[in-house]
Design a protein around this motif. Structure first.
Motif, PDB file in Angstrom:
ATOM      1  N   ASN A  42      -0.784   7.875   5.326  1.00  0.00           N
ATOM      2  CA  ASN A  42      -0.987   8.029   3.886  1.00  0.00           C
ATOM      3  C   ASN A  42      -2.287   8.785   3.723  1.00  0.00           C
ATOM      4  O   ASN A  42      -3.235   8.537   4.458  1.00  0.00           O
ATOM      5  CB  ASN A  42      -1.097   6.675   3.195  1.00  0.00           C
ATOM      6  CG  ASN A  42       0.166   5.871   3.344  1.00  0.00           C
ATOM      7  OD1 ASN A  42       1.235   6.328   2.979  1.00  0.00           O
ATOM      8  ND2 ASN A  42       0.049   4.674   3.908  1.00  0.00           N
TER       9      ASN A  42
ATOM     10  N   THR B  60      -4.573  12.018   1.089  1.00  0.00           N
ATOM     11  CA  THR B  60      -4.729  12.742  -0.168  1.00  0.00           C
ATOM     12  C   THR B  60      -5.061  14.194   0.107  1.00  0.00           C
ATOM     13  O   THR B  60      -5.573  14.546   1.159  1.00  0.00           O
ATOM     14  CB  THR B  60      -5.853  12.152  -1.047  1.00  0.00           C
ATOM     15  OG1 THR B  60      -7.075  12.218  -0.316  1.00  0.00           O
ATOM     16  CG2 THR B  60      -5.560  10.731  -1.450  1.00  0.00           C
TER      17      THR B  60
ATOM     18  N   PRO C 271      -1.690  11.988  -3.877  1.00  0.00           N
ATOM     19  CA  PRO C 271      -1.354  11.128  -2.745  1.00  0.00           C
ATOM     20  C   PRO C 271      -0.165  11.681  -1.960  1.00  0.00           C
ATOM     21  O   PRO C 271       0.772  12.232  -2.544  1.00  0.00           O
ATOM     22  CB  PRO C 271      -1.003   9.795  -3.403  1.00  0.00           C
ATOM     23  CG  PRO C 271      -0.556  10.160  -4.773  1.00  0.00           C
ATOM     24  CD  PRO C 271      -1.320  11.403  -5.157  1.00  0.00           C
TER      25      PRO C 271
ATOM     26  N   SER D 290       2.355  10.789   1.698  1.00  0.00           N
ATOM     27  CA  SER D 290       2.751   9.916   2.803  1.00  0.00           C
ATOM     28  C   SER D 290       3.626  10.736   3.727  1.00  0.00           C
ATOM     29  O   SER D 290       4.415  11.566   3.274  1.00  0.00           O
ATOM     30  CB  SER D 290       3.543   8.710   2.297  1.00  0.00           C
ATOM     31  OG  SER D 290       2.738   7.887   1.509  1.00  0.00           O
TER      32      SER D 290
END
Length: 166
Positions: free
Chosen positions: A64, A66, A76, A78
């Motif tokens: 995860n 940014t 964000p 993932s």
């Protein structure tokens, strides 16, 4: 790279390339305070020896993180996937990417290139279509894992890839 991937090719593709690249296990902002003593020596590398052959096999990752485009909005991301390093400076991979709350790429193929120096540091670049993301790499001399730190402007990301097979 002189510009953020996001500003160059748009958020979806650039974030996907960045995410795949990193095999990003962690992301965040770190404050590093360097020693004030100019005589502090770099860690000894006399007992380690690496080369492109250090990274060979399949490496798994999940992360995860940014990315921050010029607009300043923190986006964000993932990702998870599997990379194959050929021991010669190249490789391939496959990854899935979620940006904000949307699936952007699902089992997307990537290519990669890397160069590991004898002190076990190096560079890696991950490619998705016409975009790429670049990282500094720090390898475990056994090749069992390595750490990546994003070097493209606008990206504050770091992660680890772990070998699962040769």
């Amino acid at each position: 790279m002189s510009r953020s991937l996001i500003s160059r090719i748009g958020p979806s593709k650039s974030i996907a390339a960045l995410a795949s690249a990193s095999a990003l296990a962690t992301a965040g902002i770190l404050t590093f305070v360097a020693p004030t003593n100019a005589d502090v020596a770099a860690p000894s590398t006399s007992t380690i020896q690496c080369s492109n052959a250090t990274l060979k096999g399949h490496y798994i990752f999940g992360a995860n993180g940014t990315s921050v485009p010029p607009s300043g909005e923190s986006i964000p991301i993932s990702t998870g996937g599997l990379d194959y390093f050929d021991g010669k400076g190249g490789g391939t991979g496959i990854a899935t990417f979620v940006v904000k709350d949307a699936l952007v790429n699902d089992h997307t193929p990537i290519t990669l290139s890397y160069n590991i120096k004898s002190d076990c540091s190096g560079k890696a670049s991950f490619h998705l279509g016409d975009s790429s993301a670049n990282f500094n790499v720090y390898a475990d001399p056994s090749g069992a894992s390595f750490v990546l730190v994003a070097t493209d402007p606008g990206n504050v990301l770091a992660g680890t890839e772990t070998r699962v097979s040769r």
